[in-house]
Design a protein around this motif. Sequence first.
Motif, short mmCIF file in Angstrom:
data_model
loop_
_atom_site.label_atom_id
_atom_site.label_comp_id
_atom_site.label_asym_id
_atom_site.label_seq_id
_atom_site.Cartn_x
_atom_site.Cartn_y
_atom_site.Cartn_z
N PHE A 82 -19.28 5.97 38.55
CA PHE A 82 -18.58 6.13 37.25
C PHE A 82 -17.33 5.21 37.58
O PHE A 82 -16.89 4.67 38.66
N ASN A 84 -13.89 5.65 37.33
CA ASN A 84 -12.89 6.27 38.01
C ASN A 84 -13.46 6.95 39.24
O ASN A 84 -12.63 7.93 39.61
N SER A 86 -14.44 9.27 40.27
CA SER A 86 -14.75 10.73 40.31
C SER A 86 -15.37 11.39 41.53
O SER A 86 -16.54 12.25 41.45
N LEU A 87 -14.71 11.13 42.54
CA LEU A 87 -15.00 11.94 43.99
C LEU A 87 -14.33 13.14 43.81
O LEU A 87 -13.15 13.26 42.89
N LEU A 88 -14.85 14.33 44.45
CA LEU A 88 -14.06 15.49 44.45
C LEU A 88 -13.11 15.28 45.66
O LEU A 88 -13.41 15.09 46.79
N PRO A 89 -11.49 15.79 45.29
CA PRO A 89 -10.63 15.32 46.11
C PRO A 89 -10.33 16.17 47.09
O PRO A 89 -9.84 15.81 48.27
N TRP A 90 -11.26 17.26 46.88
CA TRP A 90 -10.91 18.32 48.17
C TRP A 90 -12.04 18.19 49.15
O TRP A 90 -12.22 18.96 50.04
N MET A 99 -23.15 16.68 49.20
CA MET A 99 -23.36 17.45 48.04
C MET A 99 -24.56 16.87 47.11
O MET A 99 -25.27 17.76 46.66
N ALA A 100 -24.28 15.53 46.83
CA ALA A 100 -25.56 14.97 46.32
C ALA A 100 -26.90 14.98 46.85
O ALA A 100 -27.88 15.33 46.33
N LYS A 135 -8.26 10.61 49.15
CA LYS A 135 -6.83 10.29 48.89
C LYS A 135 -6.44 9.39 50.12
O LYS A 135 -5.38 8.74 50.11
N ARG A 142 -13.10 4.28 48.19
CA ARG A 142 -13.38 5.09 47.13
C ARG A 142 -14.65 4.86 46.49
O ARG A 142 -15.53 5.61 46.19
N ARG A 149 -22.87 7.85 46.98
CA ARG A 149 -23.32 9.10 46.40
C ARG A 149 -24.20 8.81 45.41
O ARG A 149 -25.36 9.83 45.52
N ASP B 261 -13.75 14.70 34.34
CA ASP B 261 -14.49 13.72 35.59
C ASP B 261 -15.31 14.79 36.44
O ASP B 261 -16.44 14.52 36.76
N TYR B 262 -14.53 15.88 36.74
CA TYR B 262 -15.38 16.61 37.94
C TYR B 262 -16.40 17.38 37.18
O TYR B 262 -17.70 17.56 37.83
N VAL B 265 -19.32 15.06 36.90
CA VAL B 265 -19.93 14.84 38.18
C VAL B 265 -20.98 16.05 38.48
O VAL B 265 -22.06 15.65 39.06
N LEU B 269 -24.94 15.43 39.11
CA LEU B 269 -25.44 15.84 40.37
C LEU B 269 -26.41 17.03 39.78
O LEU B 269 -27.37 17.52 40.85
N PHE B 362 -4.55 19.99 46.74
CA PHE B 362 -4.51 18.63 47.05
C PHE B 362 -3.86 17.95 45.78
O PHE B 362 -3.49 18.39 44.97
N GLU B 366 -3.27 11.52 43.41
CA GLU B 366 -3.75 10.56 44.35
C GLU B 366 -5.40 10.67 44.44
O GLU B 366 -5.77 9.76 45.05
N ALA B 367 -5.82 11.71 44.03
CA ALA B 367 -7.21 11.79 44.22
C ALA B 367 -8.07 11.18 43.39
O ALA B 367 -9.11 10.37 44.00
N ILE B 368 -7.72 10.82 42.30
CA ILE B 368 -8.63 10.24 41.22
C ILE B 368 -8.66 8.71 41.56
O ILE B 368 -7.76 8.09 41.84
#
Lengths: 279, 368
Positions: A82, A84, A86-90, A99-100, A135, A142, A149, B261-262, B265, B269, B362, B366-368
Motif C-alpha cells: 500500500f 501508506n 499500512s503496518l499495524l502500529p502495535w 502475521m502474513a 513508529k 516502514r 510482508r 487501512d487496517y 490489511v 491477508l 500507541f 506516528e504509526a501510519i
Amino acid sequence: MAYLELNNIYKNYGQGDSETEVLSNINLSIEEGEFVAIVGFTGSGKTTLVNLINGLIEPTKGEVLFKGKPVSGTSHERGVIFQNYSLLPWLTVEQNVLMAVKEAFPKREKAVWKRKAHYYIEMVGLTPAINKLPKELSGGMRQRVAVARALSMKPDMIIMDEPLGALDALTRGTLQDQILNIWEKDKRTALLITNDVDEGIYMADRIIPLRPGPNATLGPEFKIDIDRPRDKTELNDNENFKQTRNAIIEYLMDIGEERKAKATEEILLPELTPIDFVK
Amino acid sequence: MKQSITLGRVTKFMGLGIFSTLKDLFTGKLEKEDFKNFIRKTIVPLASILLFIGIWHIGAKALYNKEADFKIQKALSDQGQAAADAMEACIASGDVSCKPNTLPSPAQVWDSYKSLLRDHNIIAADKAAFKEKTAVLNEKRIADGLDPITYTGRPSFVDQIFRSLKTVFAGFLLALLIAVPLGIFIGLSPTLKSSFNWFIQIFKPVSPVVWYLLVFMIVKTLLIDSNEDSSFTISFISVGLCSMWATLVNTAMGVSSVDKDYINVAKVLKLGPFQKIFKVVLPSSLPLIFTGLKITLSVAWMVLIAIELLAQSPGLGLFVWEEFQNGANDSNAKIIVAMFVIGIIGFLLDRLMLTIQNWVSFDKTEAI
C-alpha cells in the motif's frame, strides 16, 4: 492467455445524482513475469484501479481475470504494497511479517513461520530492526517492512500502489533498486502504480499512462526496450530512455493541457464595462 | 537497548510531574532557566493549597461564631440572662456538651484524622491479639471440619477504605466483563447497534439511586434462600451497572471506527473473522476502550459512596452516613476526613488508569 486481464472495466462511486464515473473502459493485460507500470496524475483513479485488481472493491461493469479466473475478493496470490505502508502500529516488524506468513501458510510449524519471516526481513535488510515498532522506523524502513510482508506470502503477482510516493528522493532510489533486485530473483509478475515517469521507465518493461479522472481510462502503452540491469546514471544518456521519457511526458502534458483548456471554457465572464473615472 | 526507569520518568508518565520537580529542588539539580517553571509548577500549587486552607479556616471560624451567637441568643430568649451567660462560658471553655455544630476547621479535621489513625492502630492490635488467642482453637476447629472463629469487632476507618476499594473493583470488573464484550458486538454489527441504541440512551442517564433500587429488587428475590448478607452483592452490582455505560459506548465506537487501512490489511491477508477481531480490530480500538474504562472507574468510585450508604454495605459511604447520624462532637470533622480520603483515592485511581492507558496505547499519528 494473459496472466491478468481487465476487460471493459467501469467503476462508479456514489449513487443517484452524485454518481461519478471514476474509471471507464479500462482494458489491460499483463503477461506472466512482466513488470508493468501505470503512470498517472494524482487523483486520476490509480488507487481505485489497484483495489479492483487486488479484489478490495468490485467493478461496476466489466471483469477482472487473474490466471483466467474472475477475481472475487482478495487472495494470497496477489500481494499488495500500500501507498501508506499500512503496518499495524502495535506489532513489531517481526510480528507484522509473521502475521502474513501465518495466514499464507496456515499448516506449518511455528519454527517454519519464523524462518520464513526472518528470511524476508533479511531480504529487505531490516534484521537489526526486527523487534522495533513501526513508529520507531523511518518512512523508508516502514515501506521495506511492507515489502517484506507482501513478499512473505509468496504471491504470484505483486501489486504496488505508489509504494515510494511518500519517500524522499534518495531513499526512493535505494528502494527502487531493492525491489528490482528482489523481482529479478524470481521474476514474479509485478504491477507498479506511480506518479513518477522516471521511476516507471527505470523499473518497468511497459508503461501505460492513466488519463486523469473522472472517466479515467488507459492511454497508449510505451514499451521500454532497455536491457536490465539498468544503470541509473547511464540511463540519462541513453537515447532510447530520452525518447520514451519525452514521449510519455509529452503525452501526459497534452492531457494536462486538454484538461486546462476544458476548465477555462467553463468560466463565463460577467458582462461589465469599467467605469471611467477620468473624464 | 534497555532504558533505565527513573523516578522522573515514572512520575511524568503518570502525570505527576510535580514530584520530579520537587526532587530536582532537593537534589540541587534545578537550573536557573527552570526557575520560572519551578515557580509555576511547585510554588503556585503549594500557594493555592495554603490559600484554600486559609479560606477554609476563616470560613469555619465565621460559621462557628454564627452558630455560637445563635445558641446564646436562644438561651437568652428561652431561659433568660443567666442561662445565656452560662452558655457563653460553656462555649468559651470548649466543652463538648455545648460545642457549636458546624463546619469543622482544618485543625479539627487534622486532629480527627490522627484520632482515626490511632483508632485503627488499636483495632489492628486488637485483631492481632484475637488471632493469636484463637490460633490454636481455630486449628482444632478446622481439623474438626468446623468454621474458624473470625474477628467480628468494629471495623476501623482503614478497614472501611479497603472494603470500599473491594466493592469498587468488584463493580468495575463487572462493568468490564459486561461492557467490553457487549461493546465489541455492538460496534461490529450495525443491526445490534440499532437494536441496542434505545437501551443505552434510556438507561445511561439513570441515577445511581434508582439502579440500586432495581438491583435490590432483583437480588433480594434471587438470594431469598440465602442467609448471607447481600448488601455487598447488591452494592457492587449497582456500582457496575451505573458505571459501565462509558465503557460500552467507547468500546462500540472504537470497534466501529477502526482505520480503513487496517481493515484493508486484514482483507488482503485474508484474516478470518476471529483473527480480524483479535489481531486488528481490538488492538486498534484499545486506546478508546481504555478511555472508557478510565471514565468507568471514576464514575464507579463516585457512585459507590451513595450506593454503600443506601445498601448499608460497609465502606466509606456507610462510614460517612453513620458519622452524620452519630452526631458526636468530632463527627463533622471525620466526615471531612472521609471526603478528602475519597477525593485522594479517586485521584489515584484515575492516575492508575491513565498509566495503564498510556502503556497500552500507541500513537496513531506516528504509526501510519
